[in-house]
Each structure stands twice: as C-alpha cells, then as structure tokens.
Enzyme design. Sequence first.
Site, short mmCIF file in Angstrom:
data_model
loop_
_atom_site.label_atom_id
_atom_site.label_comp_id
_atom_site.label_asym_id
_atom_site.label_seq_id
_atom_site.Cartn_x
_atom_site.Cartn_y
_atom_site.Cartn_z
N CYS A 196 0.80 -1.22 0.00
CA CYS A 196 0.00 0.00 0.00
C CYS A 196 0.84 1.27 0.00
O CYS A 196 0.34 2.33 -0.37
CB CYS A 196 -0.95 0.01 1.19
SG CYS A 196 -2.23 -1.25 1.09
N HIS A 208 -9.32 3.45 -2.18
CA HIS A 208 -7.90 3.14 -1.97
C HIS A 208 -7.38 2.35 -3.17
O HIS A 208 -7.30 1.12 -3.14
CB HIS A 208 -7.76 2.33 -0.68
CG HIS A 208 -6.37 1.92 -0.33
ND1 HIS A 208 -5.23 2.51 -0.85
CD2 HIS A 208 -5.93 0.95 0.53
CE1 HIS A 208 -4.17 1.92 -0.32
NE2 HIS A 208 -4.56 0.98 0.50
N CYS A 232 0.02 2.66 6.44
CA CYS A 232 0.32 1.29 6.87
C CYS A 232 0.54 0.42 5.64
O CYS A 232 0.04 0.72 4.55
CB CYS A 232 -0.80 0.73 7.74
SG CYS A 232 -2.42 0.63 6.92
N GLY A 282 1.25 -3.83 4.20
CA GLY A 282 1.16 -5.26 4.46
C GLY A 282 2.46 -5.88 4.95
O GLY A 282 3.55 -5.40 4.66
#
Length: 378
Positions: free
Chosen positions: A89, A334, A364, A366
Amino acid sequence: MRDVYIVSAVRTPVGRKNGALSGLHPVAVASLPLQEVVRRVDLDPAAVEDVVMGCVTPIGEQGANIGRLAVLNAGWPVSVPSVTLNRMCGSSQQAIHFAAQAIAAGDMDIAVGAGVECMSRVTMGSDYPEQFYAGIPYDLIPQGISAELICDKWNLSREDLDRYSYESHQKAAAATAAGYFKAEIMPVTVAHNGSQVTLDYDEGFRSNVDLAKMGQLRPAFRADGRITAASSSQISDGAAAVLLASAEGLKRHNLTPRARIVARVVVGSDPLIMLDGPIPATRKILARAGLTIEDMDTIEINEAFASVVLAWLKEIQPDPARVNPTGGAIAIGHPLGATGAKLMATMLHRLERTGGRYGLQTMCIGHGMATATIIERV
C-alpha cells in the site's frame, strides 16, 4: 544532500469498483497523470530523467513494468526510463521517496514518483503464491484480521469504528461540494454504460450515508469482530503522479517550487498486527525532522481500516481536526499502488488552500511496514 522540491502533483478521480474507470486498461490509466503533471507546468517530458511507478499487483494487465509501458503510451520520448516497484500500500509514496532520493544524491534533477492500480481489472492478491513459504517464522494473516487485532489492543468499539467511517464520508462529501479536490483532479472522459462520461469527481463517497444502517452490517473478517465493509477502505481504480526537481532543475527549466520534501522514512513493524506501523513511522520522522506533531498543519494517514487511524490517534495525540480533514480511503477509495501519490497531491493542495506550512503523510503496509513523509510549503 540537495533539497528536493515538489513542482506539480495531479491525480485521476478515484473510480469505484466496476465504475467509470474500469473500462480503461491500467496502462492507459497510468499514462493520464504522467501527461498532465508535465503539461500543467509546461515541461518537456524529455527533461524527466526517471519515472518511478508504484503498483501493488504487478501482474497481468499491470505486469511487464507498467511504469515503462505508461511512459511509452503517454507519448514521452523513449529516452525517459521507468521502473515499477511494489511496497504494497505504500508503493507510490515509496516511489516519491526513491525519486526524491535520486535527486537529493545528485543523480538527476527532474524525476516523477507515480502510482497506479485498477482493482476492477486486476484482483488484489492475484500475484500471491497459492501458499506462503512455510519457513517464514511468522503467521502471515489477512489484513482484515490484523485490523481486528488493532481493535483488541487499543480497545476500539464497533461504535468508534462506525462513527469514524461515517465522518469520513461526511468530510469527503463536504470537500467535494466545496470544490476542494478540483485543483488536484484531472477530468477523465471515458465510455461507460453506452455513453461518453467525463469523470471529474471521486465516485466512492456517499453524501447520504446512514450511520444506523452502518451499524447493522455484519463483521467482514471475524464472526465476533468489529470491522465491516463500511469501516474498510474501498476497492478502487486510479493513478497519480508527482513531479520533483532539484534547485538546479527548477532554474534550468523555469519551474516554480510548491513544497520542499523535509524528511522521508520507512519502518518495519510486527507482521502479525501489521497495520500499526504508522505509529513508529510518525515518531521516527518527527524526530528526524526536528519537528513535533503540533507543527503539522495537515495530516494524511491512509484509512486502510478505521481501526488503523483510531489507534494512531490514541498514540500520537494530534489535533483531530487536522487529520484527514477531507475524508480518506473509507469514503473516497484506496487504489492501492496509486494512493500514496494521490494523498501527496491532496496534502499539497490543502496546504496551499489553507496557507499551512507543514504536512505529514503516513501509510500502513502489508506484512508490517509503514512509510512517512513530511513536506513544507514554499
């Protein structure tokens, strides 16, 4: 190390799953902000020395180095290279970092950090192995379960999550109605449902969201859980690009700086709870910049899940009014690999609109990581 400046930042509208952008090939979507980011400052794309493109699922239509394919499709000279990266992300925020680092090191004077994700066409996780390597000494669990673990650790209630998500939609609707996103969004004309449509707004948010109905949704990841579809980020399509330059590049190409990149960090965090990385990333970048959270005039923390933001708020204790004031991924969407550059465009334009000085962006990631950037309006 040399200073690095943001010259231009632009994004497509964020398209809903199977929405207006879903008929466009990802290479075409990625090309759009590349063309626009140089057009807005009248820069010959031949001056761009590299394009760093973030993409979280670089497979199928997003495979084969989509960054290079997008550069070629944009009609840029073949002399402009590109690389595609995947920091999940945080991919396009990392793309901005890598492009900025090359400029800071003196390797180049003009570069672009960008990102793309067309989740309607390339399914999230489709690049995953059927089974993760068994030798990794950690449980690699779905992010939704990690979002639930954050609820457990920080004692977040279902009501907390739903209220935050409801407010994200309200803020996004109000910002759209006020025209706050118009400067950062490039309209995209597409064929959709049998007609030509010009999309110049984000498709995901709902102006009539019902808090009571949100409270009736079933948990999405755990039978006794608190995270629902309403408190999770939306599956989306989109792309964004940020044009960066050194002081020498500004002078040579008669460009006007809009912000300076003050600091960049990336951190690792517990791969089980996974999504709490913005907490140590924020502490680290503030220390590196010699600034405090009170110095930040606007803050973008990606709303992967409502619990991520709420836990960060409890730990960092910022002024809540400065955090995601125009909504976030829960309402707007997103588009994984594009979100970092998208948020940077939003943050830059908000600083200019409000006259703020410093902005903080953190995301944040993964498997337990996080990126963070501080910029200063100039």
